[in-house]
Scaffold this motif. Structure first.
Motif, mmCIF file in Angstrom:
data_model
loop_
_atom_site.group_PDB
_atom_site.id
_atom_site.type_symbol
_atom_site.label_atom_id
_atom_site.label_comp_id
_atom_site.label_asym_id
_atom_site.label_seq_id
_atom_site.Cartn_x
_atom_site.Cartn_y
_atom_site.Cartn_z
ATOM 1 N N VAL A 177 -28.607 26.876 51.899
ATOM 2 C CA VAL A 177 -28.002 26.108 52.993
ATOM 3 C C VAL A 177 -27.744 27.056 54.153
ATOM 4 O O VAL A 177 -26.812 27.863 54.120
ATOM 5 C CB VAL A 177 -26.689 25.442 52.545
ATOM 6 N N ALA A 178 -28.559 26.957 55.180
ATOM 7 C CA ALA A 178 -28.522 27.951 56.254
ATOM 8 C C ALA A 178 -27.747 27.453 57.470
ATOM 9 O O ALA A 178 -28.224 27.506 58.610
ATOM 10 C CB ALA A 178 -29.944 28.331 56.666
ATOM 11 N N ARG A 179 -26.550 26.926 57.269
ATOM 12 C CA ARG A 179 -25.739 26.530 58.404
ATOM 13 C C ARG A 179 -24.269 26.512 57.999
ATOM 14 O O ARG A 179 -23.933 26.521 56.817
ATOM 15 C CB ARG A 179 -26.151 25.156 58.945
ATOM 16 N N ALA A 180 -23.398 26.503 59.018
ATOM 17 C CA ALA A 180 -21.963 26.422 58.797
ATOM 18 C C ALA A 180 -21.424 25.179 59.504
ATOM 19 O O ALA A 180 -22.014 24.692 60.469
ATOM 20 C CB ALA A 180 -21.270 27.667 59.342
ATOM 21 N N SER A 181 -20.300 24.683 58.999
ATOM 22 C CA SER A 181 -19.696 23.497 59.594
ATOM 23 C C SER A 181 -18.184 23.627 59.552
ATOM 24 O O SER A 181 -17.630 24.569 58.964
ATOM 25 C CB SER A 181 -20.128 22.244 58.828
ATOM 26 N N LEU A 182 -17.505 22.653 60.150
ATOM 27 C CA LEU A 182 -16.053 22.598 60.048
ATOM 28 C C LEU A 182 -15.658 22.301 58.607
ATOM 29 O O LEU A 182 -16.231 21.425 57.963
ATOM 30 C CB LEU A 182 -15.504 21.503 60.971
ATOM 31 N N VAL A 183 -14.690 23.041 58.097
ATOM 32 C CA VAL A 183 -14.179 22.844 56.739
ATOM 33 C C VAL A 183 -12.665 22.664 56.821
ATOM 34 O O VAL A 183 -11.973 23.542 57.353
ATOM 35 C CB VAL A 183 -14.507 24.048 55.829
ATOM 36 N N HIS A 184 -12.154 21.547 56.326
ATOM 37 C CA HIS A 184 -10.710 21.355 56.267
ATOM 38 C C HIS A 184 -10.104 22.357 55.298
ATOM 39 O O HIS A 184 -9.051 22.928 55.545
ATOM 40 C CB HIS A 184 -10.402 19.916 55.832
ATOM 41 N N SER A 185 -10.761 22.546 54.156
ATOM 42 C CA SER A 185 -10.434 23.561 53.149
ATOM 43 C C SER A 185 -9.288 23.185 52.219
ATOM 44 O O SER A 185 -8.985 23.937 51.302
ATOM 45 C CB SER A 185 -10.138 24.919 53.805
ATOM 46 N N ASP A 186 -8.665 22.044 52.438
ATOM 47 C CA ASP A 186 -7.664 21.552 51.486
ATOM 48 C C ASP A 186 -7.771 20.030 51.409
ATOM 49 O O ASP A 186 -6.763 19.330 51.315
ATOM 50 C CB ASP A 186 -6.255 21.973 51.918
ATOM 51 N N LEU A 187 -9.021 19.561 51.457
ATOM 52 C CA LEU A 187 -9.282 18.123 51.499
ATOM 53 C C LEU A 187 -9.220 17.557 50.086
ATOM 54 O O LEU A 187 -10.179 17.646 49.319
ATOM 55 C CB LEU A 187 -10.656 17.850 52.127
ATOM 56 N N ASN A 188 -8.079 17.011 49.753
ATOM 57 C CA ASN A 188 -7.876 16.387 48.446
ATOM 58 C C ASN A 188 -6.811 15.311 48.614
ATOM 59 O O ASN A 188 -6.150 15.244 49.660
ATOM 60 C CB ASN A 188 -7.492 17.432 47.400
ATOM 61 N N PRO A 189 -6.622 14.455 47.615
ATOM 62 C CA PRO A 189 -5.696 13.331 47.789
ATOM 63 C C PRO A 189 -4.292 13.711 48.241
ATOM 64 O O PRO A 189 -3.622 12.921 48.916
ATOM 65 C CB PRO A 189 -5.686 12.687 46.394
ATOM 66 N N SER A 214 -19.011 26.567 54.467
ATOM 67 C CA SER A 214 -20.035 25.777 53.788
ATOM 68 C C SER A 214 -19.838 24.282 54.019
ATOM 69 O O SER A 214 -18.727 23.763 53.866
ATOM 70 C CB SER A 214 -20.005 26.050 52.282
ATOM 71 N N PRO A 215 -20.912 23.557 54.353
ATOM 72 C CA PRO A 215 -20.821 22.105 54.501
ATOM 73 C C PRO A 215 -20.474 21.384 53.200
ATOM 74 O O PRO A 215 -20.212 20.177 53.217
ATOM 75 C CB PRO A 215 -22.230 21.719 54.978
ATOM 76 N N PHE A 216 -20.470 22.104 52.088
ATOM 77 C CA PHE A 216 -20.177 21.486 50.794
ATOM 78 C C PHE A 216 -18.804 21.884 50.250
ATOM 79 O O PHE A 216 -18.422 21.444 49.162
ATOM 80 C CB PHE A 216 -21.271 21.856 49.786
ATOM 81 N N ALA A 217 -18.051 22.686 51.016
ATOM 82 C CA ALA A 217 -16.756 23.162 50.521
ATOM 83 C C ALA A 217 -15.754 22.023 50.357
ATOM 84 O O ALA A 217 -15.054 21.942 49.343
ATOM 85 C CB ALA A 217 -16.202 24.237 51.456
ATOM 86 N N ASP A 218 -15.652 21.155 51.350
ATOM 87 C CA ASP A 218 -14.702 20.049 51.246
ATOM 88 C C ASP A 218 -15.097 19.068 50.149
ATOM 89 O O ASP A 218 -14.234 18.507 49.466
ATOM 90 C CB ASP A 218 -14.589 19.313 52.586
ATOM 91 N N LEU A 219 -16.378 18.875 49.966
ATOM 92 C CA LEU A 219 -16.844 18.011 48.880
ATOM 93 C C LEU A 219 -16.413 18.596 47.540
ATOM 94 O O LEU A 219 -15.954 17.861 46.651
ATOM 95 C CB LEU A 219 -18.368 17.876 48.944
ATOM 96 N N GLY A 220 -16.531 19.896 47.382
ATOM 97 C CA GLY A 220 -16.105 20.537 46.141
ATOM 98 C C GLY A 220 -14.616 20.382 45.902
ATOM 99 O O GLY A 220 -14.179 20.168 44.762
ATOM 100 N N ASN A 221 -13.824 20.464 46.962
ATOM 101 C CA ASN A 221 -12.382 20.289 46.830
ATOM 102 C C ASN A 221 -12.043 18.873 46.366
ATOM 103 O O ASN A 221 -11.196 18.677 45.485
ATOM 104 C CB ASN A 221 -11.715 20.579 48.181
ATOM 105 N N LEU A 222 -12.712 17.882 46.941
ATOM 106 C CA LEU A 222 -12.465 16.495 46.554
ATOM 107 C C LEU A 222 -12.759 16.244 45.083
ATOM 108 O O LEU A 222 -12.134 15.395 44.442
ATOM 109 C CB LEU A 222 -13.330 15.555 47.395
ATOM 110 N N LEU A 223 -13.714 16.993 44.534
ATOM 111 C CA LEU A 223 -14.171 16.751 43.161
ATOM 112 C C LEU A 223 -13.651 17.792 42.166
ATOM 113 O O LEU A 223 -14.065 17.791 41.018
ATOM 114 C CB LEU A 223 -15.705 16.741 43.128
ATOM 115 N N ARG A 224 -12.725 18.625 42.593
ATOM 116 C CA ARG A 224 -12.264 19.734 41.745
ATOM 117 C C ARG A 224 -11.527 19.243 40.501
ATOM 118 O O ARG A 224 -11.900 19.583 39.378
ATOM 119 C CB ARG A 224 -11.342 20.655 42.545
#
Length: 301
Positions: A177-189, A214-224
């Protein structure tokens, strides 16, 4: 309204671990006051958060900012951010009691929010330096990240080697994944204010750890930790509807990206229950060699 006008009508707000967030009431109106007193905060922390609210407004639901104040070292006063109080219920108080249909519906909306943030690009990964959201570049390699926390994890040699191997595999995948995006970094319920009837997200709060990454960091937090099958499916469907790709690839990348947070949390496992739970999950991942291992008591997905 100024902070000085809040008087005695201020009390700690439930749900956070920082001890710096308060519910204030003045003139019959409620607001949320975030005080940046801890030395870990950058000098422009309040202004950075205000800028982030402006950046995402209209794309992601966030509270209105009512006041921003920089720290004054001469007076010894910390920076603060005052936002509107958004009526609703924290997501972590609702999710455990939702049925499958509700889990899927909420999951899809959260996945769309994560996908929206992942679509807000930055030229490089790093932390925000000022209110212009200038990025101080910081290239993060998972294998180096693990080494930097090895002493603080204080694991056996076998467990640490297992984590090194998982990190190397995860980094290989993340390098695709060759790009960066905005990450909230604590995106969970815990950081979502929901309408208790419709389950619509009324506000995403607590942008303290936001950065470019990483564009997938917030997704990982949601599914942790939340692994209910309908919820996971909804989150992944919502994400790929916004960003494209396959749900299987998105899940692999999300769990790999989330290792960054798990390592940092695990290294300070005595700080709070979330860090302790992250440590247990990270240890299971290291021992199994499997980033998708489910936390104890959860359904594997």
């Amino acid at each position: 309204m100024s902070f000085g006008e809040l008087g005695g009508g201020i009390q700690p707000l439930d749900g956070g671990w920082s001890g710096e967030t308060f519910l204030a009431e003045a003139g019959g109106e409620r607001s949320v006051v975030r005080v940046f007193a801890d030395p870990r905060h950058p000098p422009q922390a309040a202004e950075i958060q205000e800028a982030l609210h402006r950046l995402v407004r209209g794309l992601v639901p966030v509270p209105d900012v009512l006041e921003v104040r920089r720290a004054d070292p001469d007076l010894g006063t910390p920076a603060l951010l005052v936002t509107e109080f958004v009526e609703g219920v924290r997501g972590d108080l609702l999710v455990p009691d939702l049925d499958e249909e509700q889990q899927g519906r909420l999951g899809r909306e959260l996945g769309e929010i994560a996908g929206t943030l992942a679509g807000m690009p930055f030229l490089t990964a790093g932390t925000f330096a000022d209110k212009e959201l200038r990025v101080e570049a910081h290239a993060l390699d998972l294998t180096d990240w693990v080494e930097s926390y090895a002493d603080r994890l204080d694991w056996s040699a076998a467990d640490l080697e297992g984590l090194r191997e998982v990190a190397a595999d995860a980094q290989f995948l993340l390098d695709t994944v060759a790009r960066a995006s905005l990450v909230h970094s604590d995106l969970n319920p815990k950081n979502l204010i929901l309408d208790p009837e419709t389950l619509n997200v009324r506000a995403v709060v607590d942008w303290e750890f936001a950065h470019a990454g990483s564009p997938f960091a917030d997704l990982g937090n949601l599914l942790r930790f939340d692994r209910q099958e309908a919820y996971v499916a909804g989150v992944l469907e919502g994400y790929v509807s916004a960003r494209g790709g396959s749900t299987a690839d998105a899940l692999d990348l999300a769990r790999s990206a989330d290792l960054v947070a798990l390592v940092e949390l695990g290294a300070r496992r005595t700080d709070n229950p979330v860090a302790a739970r992250a440590h247990e999950l990270l240890l299971e991942i290291a021992r199994s060699g499997y980033v998708h291992i489910a936390p104890e008591g959860a359904v594997r997905r």
